[in-house]
Design a protein around this motif. Sequence first.
Motif, PDB file in Angstrom:
ATOM      1  N   LYS A 178      -5.482  -6.635  -2.579  1.00 54.50           N
ATOM      2  CA  LYS A 178      -4.006  -6.733  -2.040  1.00 54.50           C
ATOM      3  C   LYS A 178      -3.678  -7.824  -1.671  1.00 54.50           C
ATOM      4  CE  LYS A 178      -1.110  -3.869   0.829  1.00 54.50           C
ATOM      5  NZ  LYS A 178      -1.096  -3.078   1.980  1.00 54.50           N
ATOM      6  N   SER A 179      -4.569  -8.508  -0.889  1.00 56.14           N
ATOM      7  CA  SER A 179      -4.227  -9.930  -0.389  1.00 56.14           C
ATOM      8  C   SER A 179      -4.132 -11.160  -1.549  1.00 56.14           C
ATOM      9  CB  SER A 179      -5.046 -10.208   0.730  1.00 56.14           C
ATOM     10  OG  SER A 179      -6.607 -10.823   0.008  1.00 56.14           O
ATOM     11  N   ARG A 237      -8.608  -4.248   0.319  1.00 58.77           N
ATOM     12  CA  ARG A 237      -7.839  -5.226   0.898  1.00 58.77           C
ATOM     13  C   ARG A 237      -7.672  -6.542   0.530  1.00 58.77           C
ATOM     14  NH1 ARG A 237      -9.469  -3.415   7.285  1.00 58.77           N
ATOM     15  NH2 ARG A 237      -8.293  -1.795   7.339  1.00 58.77           N
TER      16      ARG A 237
END
Length: 95
Positions: free
Chosen positions: A50-51, A47
């Motif tokens: 991805k961010s 995550r």
Amino acid sequence: MTNLSDKISGIELKVRQLALKLERLQNDNVALLNENNQLQADLREERRKKSTAVVPSEPMTVRGGMDVEQKKKLRKEIDLHIKQIDKCIEWLQKS
């Protein structure tokens, strides 16, 4: 008396079997908790990646999958922007 001692022996055997089963379940539980913690850490990392990842602009990602109508619409939008840029250039040259 043998009947009573046989029953006691049977109960002892079942208690030992239950103790072994409990120990196996506790070991499995520890292993699953460790795996769960690792998977959660991996998920957090993914995550985070991805961010912070650079997301390409929409036209770049959909260019190959556009149908004819979408391409026509995009072409019209591009032509409109080109006309607006040309007008800005003319305005700047006149200034």
